[in-house]
Design a protein around this motif. Structure first.
Motif, PDB file in Angstrom:
ATOM      1  N   ALA A 214       0.964  -1.315   0.088  1.00 33.03           N
ATOM      2  CA  ALA A 214      -0.209  -0.027  -0.125  1.00 33.03           C
ATOM      3  C   ALA A 214       1.351   1.301   0.360  1.00 33.03           C
ATOM      4  N   PRO A 215       0.150   2.342  -0.639  1.00 34.45           N
ATOM      5  CA  PRO A 215       1.788   3.480  -1.261  1.00 34.45           C
ATOM      6  C   PRO A 215       1.562   3.631   1.105  1.00 34.45           C
ATOM      7  N   ASP A 216       1.012   3.821   1.395  1.00 37.74           N
ATOM      8  CA  ASP A 216       1.486   4.122   3.448  1.00 37.74           C
ATOM      9  C   ASP A 216       1.564   3.066   4.089  1.00 37.74           C
ATOM     10  N   VAL A 217       2.254   1.980   3.403  1.00 39.71           N
ATOM     11  CA  VAL A 217       2.264   1.013   4.429  1.00 39.71           C
ATOM     12  C   VAL A 217       4.023   0.970   5.324  1.00 39.71           C
ATOM     13  N   ILE A 218       3.517   0.121   6.465  1.00 34.81           N
ATOM     14  CA  ILE A 218       3.888   1.035   7.920  1.00 34.81           C
ATOM     15  C   ILE A 218       4.683  -0.380   7.865  1.00 34.81           C
ATOM     16  N   LEU A 219       6.698  -0.523   7.739  1.00 33.18           N
ATOM     17  CA  LEU A 219       7.272  -1.455   8.343  1.00 33.18           C
ATOM     18  C   LEU A 219       8.115  -1.614   9.791  1.00 33.18           C
ATOM     19  N   LEU A 220       7.781  -2.190  10.690  1.00 37.55           N
ATOM     20  CA  LEU A 220       8.415  -1.758  11.801  1.00 37.55           C
ATOM     21  C   LEU A 220       9.119  -3.250  11.736  1.00 37.55           C
ATOM     22  N   THR A 221      10.590  -2.839  12.842  1.00 32.85           N
ATOM     23  CA  THR A 221      11.485  -4.651  12.826  1.00 32.85           C
ATOM     24  C   THR A 221      11.741  -3.888  14.344  1.00 32.85           C
ATOM     25  N   ASP A 222      11.759  -5.392  14.517  1.00 32.68           N
ATOM     26  CA  ASP A 222      12.132  -5.319  16.175  1.00 32.68           C
ATOM     27  C   ASP A 222      13.555  -5.634  15.667  1.00 32.68           C
ATOM     28  N   GLY A 223      14.929  -5.382  16.453  1.00 37.64           N
ATOM     29  CA  GLY A 223      15.877  -5.976  16.955  1.00 37.64           C
ATOM     30  C   GLY A 223      15.770  -6.025  18.373  1.00 37.64           C
ATOM     31  N   GLY A 224      15.798  -5.804  19.003  1.00 38.66           N
ATOM     32  CA  GLY A 224      15.497  -4.956  20.182  1.00 38.66           C
ATOM     33  C   GLY A 224      16.519  -4.862  20.949  1.00 38.66           C
ATOM     34  N   GLY A 225      17.655  -3.926  20.258  1.00 38.57           N
ATOM     35  CA  GLY A 225      19.151  -3.372  20.384  1.00 38.57           C
ATOM     36  C   GLY A 225      20.183  -4.363  20.360  1.00 38.57           C
ATOM     37  N   VAL A 226      19.612  -5.761  19.642  1.00 38.64           N
ATOM     38  CA  VAL A 226      20.098  -7.145  19.587  1.00 38.64           C
ATOM     39  C   VAL A 226      20.931  -7.277  18.167  1.00 38.64           C
ATOM     40  N   LYS A 227      20.263  -7.186  17.680  1.00 33.05           N
ATOM     41  CA  LYS A 227      20.372  -7.615  15.971  1.00 33.05           C
ATOM     42  C   LYS A 227      19.856  -5.467  15.173  1.00 33.05           C
ATOM     43  N   GLN A 228      20.264  -5.489  14.433  1.00 30.28           N
ATOM     44  CA  GLN A 228      19.972  -4.391  13.437  1.00 30.28           C
ATOM     45  C   GLN A 228      19.137  -3.921  13.209  1.00 30.28           C
ATOM     46  N   ALA A 229      18.171  -3.178  13.507  1.00 30.17           N
ATOM     47  CA  ALA A 229      17.011  -2.996  12.828  1.00 30.17           C
ATOM     48  C   ALA A 229      17.283  -1.423  13.338  1.00 30.17           C
ATOM     49  N   ALA A 230      15.307  -0.952  12.059  1.00 31.96           N
ATOM     50  CA  ALA A 230      15.103   0.721  12.495  1.00 31.96           C
ATOM     51  C   ALA A 230      15.206   0.382  13.839  1.00 31.96           C
ATOM     52  N   LEU A 231      15.174   2.210  13.967  1.00 29.20           N
ATOM     53  CA  LEU A 231      14.927   2.639  15.415  1.00 29.20           C
ATOM     54  C   LEU A 231      13.637   3.270  15.566  1.00 29.20           C
ATOM     55  N   ALA A 232      12.537   3.428  14.080  1.00 31.90           N
ATOM     56  CA  ALA A 232      11.367   4.120  14.001  1.00 31.90           C
ATOM     57  C   ALA A 232      10.235   3.206  13.078  1.00 31.90           C
ATOM     58  N   PRO A 233       9.939   3.570  12.866  1.00 29.75           N
ATOM     59  CA  PRO A 233       8.029   2.650  11.912  1.00 29.75           C
ATOM     60  C   PRO A 233       9.601   3.479  10.392  1.00 29.75           C
ATOM     61  N   ILE A 234       9.263   2.840   9.371  1.00 35.82           N
ATOM     62  CA  ILE A 234       9.417   3.302   8.059  1.00 35.82           C
ATOM     63  C   ILE A 234       8.170   3.284   6.779  1.00 35.82           C
ATOM     64  N   VAL A 235       8.093   4.000   6.716  1.00 37.88           N
ATOM     65  CA  VAL A 235       7.150   4.404   6.120  1.00 37.88           C
ATOM     66  C   VAL A 235       6.860   4.620   4.935  1.00 37.88           C
ATOM     67  N   GLY A 236       6.107   4.324   3.676  1.00 37.35           N
ATOM     68  CA  GLY A 236       5.806   4.555   2.243  1.00 37.35           C
ATOM     69  C   GLY A 236       6.403   3.448   1.152  1.00 37.35           C
ATOM     70  N   ALA A 237       5.802   3.354   0.550  1.00 37.01           N
ATOM     71  CA  ALA A 237       6.082   1.760  -0.428  1.00 37.01           C
ATOM     72  C   ALA A 237       7.029   1.911  -0.841  1.00 37.01           C
ATOM     73  N   GLY A 238       7.830   2.903  -1.611  1.00 37.57           N
ATOM     74  CA  GLY A 238       9.357   3.774  -2.088  1.00 37.57           C
ATOM     75  C   GLY A 238      10.479   3.138  -0.835  1.00 37.57           C
ATOM     76  N   THR A 239      10.150   3.451   0.467  1.00 33.17           N
ATOM     77  CA  THR A 239      11.116   3.642   0.848  1.00 33.17           C
ATOM     78  C   THR A 239      11.078   1.888   1.980  1.00 33.17           C
ATOM     79  N   VAL A 240      10.161   1.499   1.652  1.00 36.42           N
ATOM     80  CA  VAL A 240      10.222   0.727   2.156  1.00 36.42           C
ATOM     81  C   VAL A 240      10.777  -0.723   1.037  1.00 36.42           C
ATOM     82  N   ALA A 241      10.271  -0.525  -0.010  1.00 40.94           N
ATOM     83  CA  ALA A 241      11.493  -2.031  -1.148  1.00 40.94           C
ATOM     84  C   ALA A 241      12.350  -1.509  -1.124  1.00 40.94           C
ATOM     85  N   ASP A 242      13.095  -0.356  -1.194  1.00 43.90           N
ATOM     86  CA  ASP A 242      14.431  -0.039  -1.064  1.00 43.90           C
ATOM     87  C   ASP A 242      14.962  -0.833   0.147  1.00 43.90           C
ATOM     88  N   VAL A 243      14.294  -0.455   1.633  1.00 45.52           N
ATOM     89  CA  VAL A 243      15.068  -1.277   2.220  1.00 45.52           C
ATOM     90  C   VAL A 243      15.276  -2.969   2.315  1.00 45.52           C
TER      91      VAL A 243
END
Length: 307
Positions: A214-243
């Motif tokens: 969806a154009p406004d898709v939200i990606l949440l990644t949970d690394g818990g400080g142990v694994k590399q992950a985004a610290l904030a939600p990633i929003v938008g189809a283009g940005t999420v697709a790049d990730v």
């Protein structure tokens, strides 16, 4: 958030002897999967739900069974009270958690998916909605809407009057309705969306990926400080697709997670993360990727849930 490496959701109650204790054990074991499901839906953490069951057991063996009319209701009451106490502690832990906190994913047995209401209630998307409720609201909603307990039973479990519980249930129901996926999404629809997603990621088909997101898709990644992950939600189809280009070489394995189709992601043969989705109007509007290894032990074997 928990240092246990192996799940214990199907571990029997502690071995005990004696006529009365054997009766207590029998009742506890008979309802254990139900109690685990209640605790998990309230907490979103299998490890914490397991701890709640241990606490429930310790209190249960101290009860005079001759005063208990309905063991199932009594056990649910104990579990609910322990889960409420744990939920408040968990809330404080979340405040210091590194990055987004996501529920602990469970590899579930096929029969969970067959119970549509149960599968919906334990889906990652619904658990994220339940995260927005206050502790008592969450308990009341789960016990009423998922397990169909009577208001007077819930009142005993949460130490409120039946009238207050009715008001809380009405408020929680409205809150959830405003935030849950807009329509009932079948397992087949979710599976189709995931297949399109998987195909696009593996082939590097950017347009195919943009079509399913969806154009406004939200990606949440949970690394818990142990694994590399985004610290904030990633929003938008283009940005999420790049990730998502970063997992193009990964093996994406379809699986039943929390009663719904999901993907287990393996890098170099090792379990890396689990991706669950939220679907609205045929497109993926939410992606939930759990990378924290402390939350992935329940992906190693199936967990039985029950209403």
């Amino acid at each position: 958030m928990n240092d246990r490496s192996e799940p214990t959701a199907d571990t029997p109650a502690p071995p005990v002897r004696g006529g009365r204790i054997d009766s207590a054990t029998e009742a506890f074991v008979a309802h254990r999967n139900l109690l685990f499901t209640v605790a998990y839906e309230m907490l979103g953490s299998a490890a914490d739900a397991e701890d709640v069951l241990q606490e429930t057991w310790l209190r249960w063996v101290g009860v005079d069974l001759e005063t208990v009319r309905e063991p199932r209701a009594y056990l649910v009451r104990i579990t609910t009270r322990q889960a409420l106490s744990r939920l408040r502690t968990l809330g404080r832990r979340k405040e210091s958690y590194v990055g987004p906190w996501l529920p602990e994913p469970l590899l579930t047995a096929p029969d969970v998916a067959e119970d549509v209401e149960l599968a919906d209630s334990v889906s990652m998307a619904m658990l994220m909605v339940l995260e927005t409720l206050a502790p008592t609201e969450r308990a009341v909603f789960v016990l009423r809407e998922v397990f169909d307990l009577a208001y007077d039973e819930i009142a005993e479990a949460v130490d409120k009057s039946p009238a207050a519980v009715r008001q809380i249930a009405h408020r929680a129901r409205a809150h959830v309705a405003a935030r849950r996926p807009r329509g009932v999404v079948s397992a087949a629809e979710t599976r189709d969306a995931l297949e399109a997603f998987q195909r696009a990621v593996n082939t590097g088909d950017m347009q195919g990926l943009l079509d399913i997101l969806a154009p406004d898709v939200i990606l949440l990644t949970d690394g818990g400080g142990v694994k590399q992950a985004a610290l904030a939600p990633i929003v938008g189809a283009g940005t999420v697709a790049d990730v998502l280009r970063g997992i193009a070489d990964a093996v994406l394995q379809p699986a039943q997670v929390n009663g719904c189709p999901a993907l287990i992601v393996r890098l170099n043969g090792e379990l890396d993360n689990v991706i669950a989705v939220r679907i609205d109007d045929g497109q993926i509007t939410g992606l939930y990727a759990v990378r924290n290894p402390e939350k992935l032990s329940y992906i190693k074997r199936e967990t039985t849930l029950h209403r």
